[in-house]
Design a protein around this motif. Sequence first.
Motif, PDB file in Angstrom:
ATOM      1  N   TRP A 285       0.825  -1.212   0.000  1.00  0.00           N
ATOM      2  CA  TRP A 285       0.000   0.000   0.000  1.00  0.00           C
ATOM      3  C   TRP A 285       0.855   1.255   0.000  1.00  0.00           C
ATOM      4  O   TRP A 285       0.477   2.284  -0.581  1.00  0.00           O
ATOM      5  CB  TRP A 285      -0.953  -0.012   1.190  1.00  0.00           C
ATOM      6  N   GLY A 286       2.021   1.208   0.633  1.00  0.00           N
ATOM      7  CA  GLY A 286       2.927   2.361   0.588  1.00  0.00           C
ATOM      8  C   GLY A 286       3.372   2.661  -0.827  1.00  0.00           C
ATOM      9  O   GLY A 286       3.406   3.825  -1.258  1.00  0.00           O
ATOM     10  N   LEU A 287       3.702   1.602  -1.569  1.00  0.00           N
ATOM     11  CA  LEU A 287       4.101   1.768  -2.970  1.00  0.00           C
ATOM     12  C   LEU A 287       2.939   2.299  -3.805  1.00  0.00           C
ATOM     13  O   LEU A 287       3.095   3.229  -4.605  1.00  0.00           O
ATOM     14  CB  LEU A 287       4.582   0.432  -3.533  1.00  0.00           C
ATOM     15  N   SER A 288       1.779   1.702  -3.622  1.00  0.00           N
ATOM     16  CA  SER A 288       0.616   2.107  -4.404  1.00  0.00           C
ATOM     17  C   SER A 288       0.236   3.556  -4.126  1.00  0.00           C
ATOM     18  O   SER A 288      -0.023   4.337  -5.049  1.00  0.00           O
ATOM     19  CB  SER A 288      -0.561   1.183  -4.096  1.00  0.00           C
ATOM     20  N   ASN A 289       0.220   3.936  -2.848  1.00  0.00           N
ATOM     21  CA  ASN A 289      -0.223   5.275  -2.464  1.00  0.00           C
ATOM     22  C   ASN A 289       0.774   6.372  -2.829  1.00  0.00           C
ATOM     23  O   ASN A 289       0.418   7.552  -2.845  1.00  0.00           O
ATOM     24  CB  ASN A 289      -0.508   5.329  -0.964  1.00  0.00           C
ATOM     25  N   SER A 290       2.014   5.981  -3.123  1.00  0.00           N
ATOM     26  CA  SER A 290       3.025   6.987  -3.477  1.00  0.00           C
ATOM     27  C   SER A 290       2.773   7.590  -4.853  1.00  0.00           C
ATOM     28  O   SER A 290       3.345   8.644  -5.182  1.00  0.00           O
ATOM     29  CB  SER A 290       4.426   6.364  -3.456  1.00  0.00           C
ATOM     30  N   ASP A 291       1.958   6.909  -5.660  1.00  0.00           N
ATOM     31  CA  ASP A 291       1.674   7.333  -7.039  1.00  0.00           C
ATOM     32  C   ASP A 291       2.923   7.355  -7.915  1.00  0.00           C
ATOM     33  O   ASP A 291       2.957   8.026  -8.940  1.00  0.00           O
ATOM     34  CB  ASP A 291       1.008   8.721  -7.069  1.00  0.00           C
ATOM     35  N   GLN A 292       3.948   6.621  -7.488  1.00  0.00           N
ATOM     36  CA  GLN A 292       5.186   6.554  -8.248  1.00  0.00           C
ATOM     37  C   GLN A 292       5.268   5.189  -8.930  1.00  0.00           C
ATOM     38  O   GLN A 292       4.895   4.168  -8.333  1.00  0.00           O
ATOM     39  CB  GLN A 292       6.381   6.711  -7.296  1.00  0.00           C
ATOM     40  N   PRO A 293       5.741   5.098 -10.174  1.00  0.00           N
ATOM     41  CA  PRO A 293       5.941   3.783 -10.784  1.00  0.00           C
ATOM     42  C   PRO A 293       6.910   2.962  -9.931  1.00  0.00           C
ATOM     43  O   PRO A 293       7.880   3.510  -9.387  1.00  0.00           O
ATOM     44  CB  PRO A 293       6.551   4.108 -12.151  1.00  0.00           C
ATOM     45  N   PRO A 313      -4.448  -7.987  -1.698  1.00  0.00           N
ATOM     46  CA  PRO A 313      -5.913  -7.890  -1.816  1.00  0.00           C
ATOM     47  C   PRO A 313      -6.360  -8.148  -3.251  1.00  0.00           C
ATOM     48  O   PRO A 313      -5.655  -7.828  -4.210  1.00  0.00           O
ATOM     49  CB  PRO A 313      -6.204  -6.445  -1.408  1.00  0.00           C
ATOM     50  N   LYS A 314      -7.528  -8.721  -3.384  1.00  0.00           N
ATOM     51  CA  LYS A 314      -8.084  -8.988  -4.708  1.00  0.00           C
ATOM     52  C   LYS A 314      -8.193  -7.688  -5.502  1.00  0.00           C
ATOM     53  O   LYS A 314      -8.704  -6.684  -5.010  1.00  0.00           O
ATOM     54  CB  LYS A 314      -9.461  -9.640  -4.566  1.00  0.00           C
ATOM     55  N   GLY A 315      -7.705  -7.721  -6.712  1.00  0.00           N
ATOM     56  CA  GLY A 315      -7.776  -6.558  -7.584  1.00  0.00           C
ATOM     57  C   GLY A 315      -6.647  -5.554  -7.398  1.00  0.00           C
ATOM     58  O   GLY A 315      -6.606  -4.532  -8.098  1.00  0.00           O
ATOM     59  N   PHE A 316      -5.708  -5.833  -6.466  1.00  0.00           N
ATOM     60  CA  PHE A 316      -4.630  -4.863  -6.193  1.00  0.00           C
ATOM     61  C   PHE A 316      -3.777  -4.615  -7.432  1.00  0.00           C
ATOM     62  O   PHE A 316      -3.533  -3.468  -7.815  1.00  0.00           O
ATOM     63  CB  PHE A 316      -3.763  -5.353  -5.040  1.00  0.00           C
ATOM     64  N   VAL A 317      -3.317  -5.694  -8.043  1.00  0.00           N
ATOM     65  CA  VAL A 317      -2.428  -5.563  -9.207  1.00  0.00           C
ATOM     66  C   VAL A 317      -3.164  -4.841 -10.335  1.00  0.00           C
ATOM     67  O   VAL A 317      -2.600  -3.946 -10.987  1.00  0.00           O
ATOM     68  CB  VAL A 317      -1.922  -6.942  -9.668  1.00  0.00           C
ATOM     69  N   GLU A 318      -4.411  -5.213 -10.570  1.00  0.00           N
ATOM     70  CA  GLU A 318      -5.184  -4.592 -11.652  1.00  0.00           C
ATOM     71  C   GLU A 318      -5.382  -3.091 -11.390  1.00  0.00           C
ATOM     72  O   GLU A 318      -5.387  -2.283 -12.329  1.00  0.00           O
ATOM     73  CB  GLU A 318      -6.546  -5.267 -11.797  1.00  0.00           C
ATOM     74  N   SER A 319      -5.521  -2.715 -10.126  1.00  0.00           N
ATOM     75  CA  SER A 319      -5.767  -1.307  -9.787  1.00  0.00           C
ATOM     76  C   SER A 319      -4.562  -0.420 -10.101  1.00  0.00           C
ATOM     77  O   SER A 319      -4.704   0.806 -10.209  1.00  0.00           O
ATOM     78  CB  SER A 319      -6.122  -1.170  -8.301  1.00  0.00           C
ATOM     79  N   ILE A 393       7.558  -0.934   9.911  1.00  0.00           N
ATOM     80  CA  ILE A 393       7.201  -0.803   8.497  1.00  0.00           C
ATOM     81  C   ILE A 393       5.728  -0.392   8.403  1.00  0.00           C
ATOM     82  O   ILE A 393       4.838  -1.137   8.808  1.00  0.00           O
ATOM     83  CB  ILE A 393       7.449  -2.127   7.753  1.00  0.00           C
ATOM     84  N   GLU A 394       5.500   0.794   7.877  1.00  0.00           N
ATOM     85  CA  GLU A 394       4.144   1.352   7.874  1.00  0.00           C
ATOM     86  C   GLU A 394       3.915   2.100   6.569  1.00  0.00           C
ATOM     87  O   GLU A 394       4.788   2.836   6.084  1.00  0.00           O
ATOM     88  CB  GLU A 394       3.988   2.296   9.079  1.00  0.00           C
ATOM     89  N   ARG A 395       2.745   1.929   5.986  1.00  0.00           N
ATOM     90  CA  ARG A 395       2.477   2.422   4.633  1.00  0.00           C
ATOM     91  C   ARG A 395       2.668   3.928   4.486  1.00  0.00           C
ATOM     92  O   ARG A 395       3.195   4.390   3.471  1.00  0.00           O
ATOM     93  CB  ARG A 395       1.068   2.015   4.189  1.00  0.00           C
ATOM     94  N   LYS A 396       2.250   4.708   5.488  1.00  0.00           N
ATOM     95  CA  LYS A 396       2.379   6.155   5.368  1.00  0.00           C
ATOM     96  C   LYS A 396       3.841   6.583   5.364  1.00  0.00           C
ATOM     97  O   LYS A 396       4.218   7.532   4.655  1.00  0.00           O
ATOM     98  CB  LYS A 396       1.614   6.846   6.501  1.00  0.00           C
ATOM     99  N   GLU A 397       4.668   5.906   6.171  1.00  0.00           N
ATOM    100  CA  GLU A 397       6.094   6.230   6.194  1.00  0.00           C
ATOM    101  C   GLU A 397       6.764   5.850   4.881  1.00  0.00           C
ATOM    102  O   GLU A 397       7.647   6.566   4.392  1.00  0.00           O
ATOM    103  CB  GLU A 397       6.771   5.507   7.365  1.00  0.00           C
ATOM    104  N   ILE A 398       6.358   4.733   4.314  1.00  0.00           N
ATOM    105  CA  ILE A 398       6.910   4.313   3.025  1.00  0.00           C
ATOM    106  C   ILE A 398       6.517   5.304   1.940  1.00  0.00           C
ATOM    107  O   ILE A 398       7.350   5.753   1.143  1.00  0.00           O
ATOM    108  CB  ILE A 398       6.438   2.889   2.678  1.00  0.00           C
ATOM    109  N   GLU A 399       5.238   5.651   1.911  1.00  0.00           N
ATOM    110  CA  GLU A 399       4.754   6.629   0.929  1.00  0.00           C
ATOM    111  C   GLU A 399       5.494   7.954   1.067  1.00  0.00           C
ATOM    112  O   GLU A 399       5.973   8.534   0.068  1.00  0.00           O
ATOM    113  CB  GLU A 399       3.252   6.863   1.127  1.00  0.00           C
ATOM    114  N   LYS A 400       5.637   8.443   2.298  1.00  0.00           N
ATOM    115  CA  LYS A 400       6.317   9.713   2.547  1.00  0.00           C
ATOM    116  C   LYS A 400       7.778   9.651   2.118  1.00  0.00           C
ATOM    117  O   LYS A 400       8.297  10.577   1.469  1.00  0.00           O
ATOM    118  CB  LYS A 400       6.217  10.063   4.033  1.00  0.00           C
ATOM    119  N   SER A 401       8.458   8.560   2.454  1.00  0.00           N
ATOM    120  CA  SER A 401       9.879   8.420   2.119  1.00  0.00           C
ATOM    121  C   SER A 401      10.098   8.414   0.613  1.00  0.00           C
ATOM    122  O   SER A 401      11.055   9.011   0.107  1.00  0.00           O
ATOM    123  CB  SER A 401      10.444   7.137   2.740  1.00  0.00           C
TER     124      SER A 401
END
Length: 446
Positions: A285-293, A313-319, A393-401
């Motif tokens: 989710w950190g990777l996904s939420n970063s909006d970065q490839p 989660p189901k549909g994650f890759v497709e999203s 390891i937490e999604r918001k910290e990953i996204e922020k970093s």
Amino acid sequence: MENKGTKPAIVLFPFPLQGHLNPMFQLANILFRRGFSVTVIHTQFNFPISWNCPDFRFVQITDALSENEASNPDVVELLHDLNSKCADPFADCLRDILSEESGASCVVVDALWYFTADVTAKIGISRIVLRTSNLCSFVPFAEFHVLREKGYLPLQESEAESPVPEFPSLRMKDLPWIETKDPRSLDKLLSSLSKALQSSSGIIFNTIEELEMDSLYQIHKKFPGVPIFCIGPFHRYVSASSSSLLTQDMTCVSWLDKQLPNSTIYVSLGSIASIDESEFLEIAWGLSNSDQPFLWMVRPGSVRGSEWIELLPKGFVESLEGRGKIVRWAPQLEVLGHGATGGFLTHCGWNSTLESICEGVPMICMPSFGDQNVNARYISDVWRIGLHLENKIERKEIEKSIRVLMASSEIRERMRKMKKTAEECLGQGGSSYCTLGNLIPHILSL
């Protein structure tokens, strides 16, 4: 060392873990290009599925590991088992090689093969050791018994953020530690490794002197009289032969070709570390939420309780709509060297760290164990060429970093300068160039 008109012969003995195989094969190529004939003694356990070394001779020895031993998650126990079971087969194999006309008068062994100190002494052949870690992480390992005696290890959570008096750049939580059922087994391992180094005819490091001068000075004090050779980065000397334990997914490169320059985060936690389901999902989710490839290497079995990525989660890759690509194993050198790669979320193993420096790719540090914690601290606080995920390891910290790293011109500029240092050390008159020039006659003199 050799018969007239023949090449000088050398024997190499890599340790069968991915992070150890690669630098040993790279070193073998370096020595071959300097005129040596190369024989590689290898175990049945974990030998690469493929390699491209037609000029090398390969000799297999039995390791007699049971299925349970070979899959033991306790790395310390596995190291002891391999050292115990390979001693006699290695000795017999080495004697056979030495009895041949071409012979050899030097063996280069991975430092984890501590039993080779006794074997080579009995046979009467010189032994040079390859340390696949860097200098700044090796020094705390070399002082492990002192750190234990002072009560720094194992880590007390209340002291995690405290500085280490003996190593001002580190915090207590950075000190190298390997989880094992019996801490005394780790003490025995590190003691055996240290003794084997002290009796060697030299230690080779895949590093760059200019990055680690203070640590190099400390190692000279710790091992007086043992020649030290810093000749890295190995992979920059020659085109590295394949020594992968898994099949590389080359579609990574064609996918990267479609991304914008410096836009993509490459994610790899290495060949040994494992994470649990919650950490895996936070990274996702950190990777996904970063909006970065992103290009994410998920090694099969690296997520506990999962074969691969079925916990997503189901549909994650497709999203992701093509913005992310997940593979089992990536051709890392090609990925880091690709123009689209702008950041590296890494476990901070030394091979990965050095490769990232050579390509000028800033890092986000997610260390797991051993030397990785030390490397991460140097990357973030000493060299300042990356960011450190300090806490859980937490999604918001990953996204922020990710967002901060990709936008930081200061980090990118420091990394650019360090890349230049890595390039210059190999040029004529550079530190690694000169040290390799000293290593070759040293080997020939043994």
